[in-house]
Enzyme design. Structure first.
Site, PDB file in Angstrom:
ATOM      1  N   GLU A  22      -0.416  82.754  50.737  1.00 19.80           N
ATOM      2  CA  GLU A  22       0.914  82.330  51.178  1.00 19.80           C
ATOM      3  C   GLU A  22       1.305  82.175  51.852  1.00 19.80           C
ATOM      4  O   GLU A  22       1.761  81.825  52.788  1.00 19.80           O
ATOM      5  CB  GLU A  22       2.664  82.362  50.495  1.00 19.80           C
ATOM      6  CG  GLU A  22       3.424  82.371  49.056  1.00 19.80           C
ATOM      7  CD  GLU A  22       4.297  82.904  48.703  1.00 19.80           C
ATOM      8  OE1 GLU A  22       4.282  83.707  48.148  1.00 19.80           O
ATOM      9  OE2 GLU A  22       5.378  81.995  49.271  1.00 19.80           O
ATOM     10  N   THR A  64      -0.825  73.932  53.454  1.00 20.00           N
ATOM     11  CA  THR A  64       0.937  73.422  54.323  1.00 20.00           C
ATOM     12  C   THR A  64      -0.491  72.637  55.108  1.00 20.00           C
ATOM     13  O   THR A  64       0.195  71.724  55.749  1.00 20.00           O
ATOM     14  CB  THR A  64       1.512  73.969  55.077  1.00 20.00           C
ATOM     15  OG1 THR A  64       2.911  75.161  53.224  1.00 20.00           O
ATOM     16  CG2 THR A  64       2.534  73.519  54.732  1.00 20.00           C
ATOM     17  N   ARG A 124       5.641  74.685  46.917  1.00 18.26           N
ATOM     18  CA  ARG A 124       4.562  75.612  46.722  1.00 18.26           C
ATOM     19  C   ARG A 124       4.271  75.610  45.664  1.00 18.26           C
ATOM     20  O   ARG A 124       3.827  75.594  44.432  1.00 18.26           O
ATOM     21  CB  ARG A 124       5.519  76.344  46.582  1.00 18.26           C
ATOM     22  CG  ARG A 124       5.099  78.003  46.195  1.00 18.26           C
ATOM     23  CD  ARG A 124       3.346  78.800  47.321  1.00 18.26           C
ATOM     24  NE  ARG A 124       3.534  79.933  46.447  1.00 18.26           N
ATOM     25  CZ  ARG A 124       1.776  80.150  47.228  1.00 18.26           C
ATOM     26  NH1 ARG A 124       1.022  78.981  47.883  1.00 18.26           N
ATOM     27  NH2 ARG A 124       1.121  80.433  46.765  1.00 18.26           N
ATOM     28  N   ASP A 177     -10.101  74.493  52.896  1.00 16.47           N
ATOM     29  CA  ASP A 177      -8.622  74.653  51.500  1.00 16.47           C
ATOM     30  C   ASP A 177      -9.050  75.898  50.518  1.00 16.47           C
ATOM     31  O   ASP A 177      -9.978  75.763  50.118  1.00 16.47           O
ATOM     32  CB  ASP A 177      -7.444  74.254  51.748  1.00 16.47           C
ATOM     33  CG  ASP A 177      -6.631  74.774  51.779  1.00 16.47           C
ATOM     34  OD1 ASP A 177      -6.038  76.170  51.544  1.00 16.47           O
ATOM     35  OD2 ASP A 177      -6.024  74.342  50.444  1.00 16.47           O
ATOM     36  N   GLN A 214      -5.182  84.598  47.720  1.00 15.39           N
ATOM     37  CA  GLN A 214      -4.715  85.799  46.654  1.00 15.39           C
ATOM     38  C   GLN A 214      -6.286  87.034  46.875  1.00 15.39           C
ATOM     39  O   GLN A 214      -7.028  85.963  47.135  1.00 15.39           O
ATOM     40  CB  GLN A 214      -4.160  85.241  45.585  1.00 15.39           C
ATOM     41  CG  GLN A 214      -2.393  85.181  45.243  1.00 15.39           C
ATOM     42  CD  GLN A 214      -2.824  83.973  45.573  1.00 15.39           C
ATOM     43  OE1 GLN A 214      -3.658  83.214  45.940  1.00 15.39           O
ATOM     44  NE2 GLN A 214      -0.977  83.819  46.311  1.00 15.39           N
TER      45      GLN A 214
END
Lengths: 545, 392
Positions: free
Chosen positions: B57, B62, B199, B227, B231
């Site tokens: 996150e 993005t 998201r 990309d 996690q």
């Protein structure tokens, strides 16, 4: 039991033929040649005494006064004494024989002479042996067997020189000389201070277990290292190595009853318990002893020995059984029953879950509609494997593998708790626990819920995790799958398989953003689920042959 | 390329059948193949490999979406539409997290009715939470929107949202709740903005190729951008991309100083980012790799700093606020920047003295800012290439 037989069956020497005359066979088969190295004096003495007792001639060596020469039995006594003397001579090494040989001596005289040779200079011999005893370690021996035998031999030699080693000290020394790999079992032995044989057995079991673990294919090792690097924190490796066991090999080697070693044990029986080579042969020894016990009822000493052996071995087996079954009851069970489990690729196959292996030709094909929800589509095995291949190719395969194994878990009947728990534990160790080899991307809460559960057989244990991962696949992977070569391949195959189905025109394929170039030889998610060619996309499904 | 090789090989084979007087020709062919392979590798060499790294996150995806919007074809209608379900899922998930979170907070703070939903909303909340736990979400309808808004406006839920840092509320919650009416329209097509806010947890690796074309229409360098998921479990896959990387774009969401990890709620996100950055810096294969540190989510940071003191995070505990308002934001940002700078220089040994390290203040949602930032990144990397070639 010993006293019940001794009175009734003891033959009167004057009437019946003395047993010495009945079965004089090659003495060397029964009492090994004494050389002081391979066969220590004390073990020779034990063997010889046993033999002498069996032939009722113990009085010739233990110093019982011989009958006076005028006694009518003297002649037969002298004959028997000569035979015993021959036995002694027959079981000595050449150089020892040269020192003892004396035609006029009685068996007892030779016995005493031998004793003097071996038990002189006790002090210095004791010091040397003591030193050897304390410095012996497994590293200095070629095998565990040799290590144990040496320890035992030295302790026997020590008792020869009147420095007996207590059993607990022997066990302590056994543990002391072990390398750190055995720390676990060592601690356990030190705490429980078992008998020598039990301790030895425990260590040998541990050794077998470790050997089995090393032999397991190390599919996950690459992943483990990269994972260790990636998180920068040390990994809980036990879970990982456990995983390797699960990768297909049972945790313990097959404990078959090997016939050749059985025979060996039978012959070596007289040498004492040292010849029991761990728990795996104990069963064989037990069977042989039992047969002997039942068939040779006329021989008293055999009855006594076999009964003793039966008892000892039975207690062995009990200890061995518990030490195994505490940790992995089913795995050891599996390895007993199915030798072929060595080749099984997945836990599902190992547990005999139907439909967990490779694709078969009659698996239903599916006309896939990308608008259908992913969880419905994934129920089809062909689609699942194609999707799995795609996910593997973009390093996101763990979610699909997890889903696949949970599906297999669902196929185990709810009342088959043992199998379910095994599958669940396997899944947790492989996908859920922190640092697991194929850890899946789920939230902290869901992970904690699963790890801290008290009911492993709970039917909905993985429901939240599966939901989360289906969402992840749906939102993140599915879109890219529809535009990938894997879906193209899947469609082609489906078209080829259903004859009436017209080959659909494939139009407007956008290029999938998922990398096709990230194919490393050490693909962390490489699994043998589908025997596929090294990642070459030649447009033909290689897993459908 | 491969096709031509195969073709050529086919030619070779057929010629071979004709006889061996064609040996010289064959050699020519072989040389041609060699040449082409070389060409291809050369072309490959011109492509610069960029990695987007960072914890979960932190805004990697993005940025990735922005690249698509800025330097590629953008999203066509079909692609925009495919985001509808994602956005709706975000809404349902947000409500579920808040509803369940309120319940939990109510339990842990017994006696306080702060987190108790009003009687009317309780049932609706249960229903929505149930939908949020399902696999396939229904499309947002006017009716559902009314329900969601009722629950969302419930004081208990707002109270819970104020403590959203303890739950795993996505950053997009506010944005989508504000636009809820629009999202439920029958002919709703997500806007660029909506797509950027959506998201989606990334798993595995995604790649794209782009070239930031400047105003003077001179084609710039060609970049291949990767990309990845952020996690912990995803990070072990990164190592497969580490070879031959021109630059690492490391995203650090500086607004997350009071939040915990999605995958481990006992761990502060900034602390994780700090360690992760250190680890990436130490990688052997990155000795000659440039580092672009994006201090991301500045928009949220800006709003948060005045409400939540920076020193709640262990790494920033020696922070002393000096003033208020805009000045304070700048001060706090400079402090964070300095911390990262220090961290970088602590982890640089003499082996990597000549690598480039730049820090950018970004808001991945801000298209103009990202465009500007990438222009700068492009410039830096091109200068660096010239420097390496000995032209500067």
């Amino acid at each position: 039991m010993a006293d019940s037989g001794s009175d009734s069956t003891a033959p009167d020497k004057s009437q019946a033929l003395h047993p010495v005359y009945t079965t004089v066979t090659n003495i060397q088969n029964k009492v090994r040649i004494l050389d002081g190295i391979k066969v220590t004096y004390s073990s020779w003495v034990k063997l010889f005494k046993l033999h002498a007792k069996g032939y009722k001639v113990s009085d010739h060596i233990d110093g019982t006064n011989p009958p006076v020469e005028t006694d009518p039995t003297y002649a037969s006594w002298a004959e028997i004494d000569a035979i015993v003397l021959q036995w002694i001579y027959g079981t000595l090494s050449d150089d020892l024989l040269a020192r003892i040989l004396d035609t006029d001596a009685s068996a007892h005289a030779a016995w005493v002479k031998l004793q003097e040779i071996f038990l002189n200079n006790k002090g210095s011999r004791a010091a040397a042996l003591e030193n050897e005893f304390t410095n012996l370690s497994l590293a200095g021996c070629s095998s565990m067997d040799e290590y144990c035998q040496k320890l035992k031999a030295i302790s026997e030699q020590l008792s020869d020189v009147d420095q007996p080693v207590s059993e607990s000290r022997l066990v302590f020394q056994l543990v002391l000389g072990l390398p750190f790999e055995y720390d676990g079992v060592a601690t356990f032995i030190n705490q429980s201070s078992p008998a020598w044989d039990v301790a030895r057995n425990m260590i040998q079991l541990e050794q077998q277990r470790q050997a089995a673990r090393q032999n397991a294919p190390s599919n996950q090792s690459v992943l483990m290292t990269s994972q260790a690097n990636a998180t920068g924190t040390p990994l809980p490796t036990p879970a990982a190595s456990q995983q390797q066991q699960y990768a297909g090999t049972p945790a313990y080697p097959p404990r078959s009853f090997d016939h050749s070693s059985q025979r060996q044990n039978y012959r070596g029986r007289g040498r004492g318990r040292n010849s029991f080579r761990g728990g795996r042969n104990a069963g064989g020894v037990w069977v042989v002893s039992y047969i002997l016990h039942e068939t040779r009822e006329e021989i008293m000493w055999l009855q006594v020995t076999t009964r003793c052996v039966l008892l000892v071995v039975a207690s062995f087996l009990v200890v061995a059984f518990f030490s195994i079954s505490f940790s992995q009851p089913l795995v050891s069970d599996m390895s007993l029953n199915k030798k072929e489990s060595f080749n099984l690729k997945t836990m599902g196959e190992a547990l005999g879950i139907p439909d967990s292996g490779l694709l078969s030709l009659d698996d239903p094909t599916l006309d896939v509609d990308p608008n259908e929800p992913l969880d419905k589509l994934l129920l089809n095995k062909r689609f699942r494997l194609s999707f799995m291949e795609f996910a593997d190719s973009c390093l996101a395969g763990e979610s699909v593998h997890f889903y696949n194994e949970v599906q297999q878990l669902e196929k185990i009947p709810v009342n088959d708790h043992v199998k379910r728990i095994y599958m669940v534990r396997h899944i947790i160790e492989k996908y859920i626990s922190t640092g697991a080899p194929m850890e899946v991307n789920i939230s902290h809460k869901t992970r904690q819920e699963i790890i801290t559960t008290l009911d492993l057989a709970h039917p909905y244990l993985f429901r939240n995790a599966v939901n989360e991962l289906l969402q992840l696949m749906n939102m993140n992977l599915a879109k890219d799958y529809w535009s990938s070569i894997f879906f193209l391949k899947f469609k082609e195959e489906a078209a080829m398989r259903s004859v009436d189905h017209e080959l659909e025109q494939v139009n407007g394929w956008t290029f999938s953003p998922r990398p096709s170039s990230v194919h490393c030889p050490d693909d962390p998610f490489y699994q043998d689920h589908v025997p596929r060619d090294p990642p070459s996309h030649d447009g033909h499904g290689s897993y459908l042959q | 390329m491969l096709d031509t090789v195969v073709q050529n090989m086919g030619l070779l084979c057929s010629r071979h059948k004709r006889g061996n007087q064609a040996t010289t020709e064959e050699n020519d062919q072989a040389a041609e193949i060699e040449r082409r392979i070389e060409q291809e590798t050369k072309a490959e060499k011109h492509i610069q490999k960029l990695l987007l790294l960072g914890a979960g996150e932190s805004g990697k995806s993005t940025i990735f979406k922005q690249i698509k919007l800025l330097f590629q074809t953008g999203f066509d209608e079909r692609e925009l539409q495919s985001y509808t379900s994602v956005i709706h899922a975000n809404v349902y998930q947000t409500i579920k997290i808040l509803h369940d979170g309120a319940k939990e907070l109510g339990l842990s703070e017994a006696g306080s009715s702060k987190y108790e939903l009003s009687v009317d909303n309780k049932e609706i909340g249960e229903k929505l939470s149930d939908i949020g736990g399902r696999l396939d979400y229904p499309r947002l309808t006017e009716e559902l929107v009314q329900d969601i808004l009722k629950v969302w406006r419930d004081p208990a839920i707002q109270e819970t949202y104020a403590r959203g840092n303890e739950l795993q509320v996505p950053d997009c919650a506010d944005y989508f709740m504000e636009n809820l009416q629009r999202l439920s329209e029958a002919n709703y097509i997500p806007t660029k903005e909506d797509v950027l806010h959506a998201r989606v947890r990334t798993t595995g690796v995604v790649e794209t190729q782009f070239s930031p074309v400047g105003e003077n229409k001179k084609s710039g360098e060609v970049y291949r951008l990767y990309d990845v998921g952020g996690q912990r479990n995803e990070r072990r896959k990164w190592i497969h991309l580490f070879d031959g990387v021109t630059a690492v774009i490391f995203c650090a969401a500086i607004s997350e100083y009071d939040q915990t990890l999605f995958e481990d709620e006992n761990r502060n996100r900034i602390m994780e980012t700090k360690e992760l950055f250190e680890w990436v810096l130490k990688q052997k294969c990155f000795e000659k790799t440039s580092f672009m540190l994006f201090l991301n989510k500045f928009d949220i940071f800006e709003k948060k700093v005045s409400k939540v003191p920076l020193n709640v995070c262990e790494w920033f505990k020696d922070y002393q606020p000096v003033s208020t308002g805009k000045q304070e934001v700048e001060h706090a940002y400079e402090f964070v920047k300095k911390k990262f700078e220090e961290l970088y220089y602590q982890n640089v040994t003499c082996d990597h003295q000549d690598r480039v390290f730049k820090i950018y203040r970004t808001t991945a949602l801000d298209q103009k800012l990202v465009k500007k930032t990438f222009k700068l990144v492009d410039e830096t990397l091109r200068r660096r290439n010239l420097f390496e070639a000995g032209l500067l």
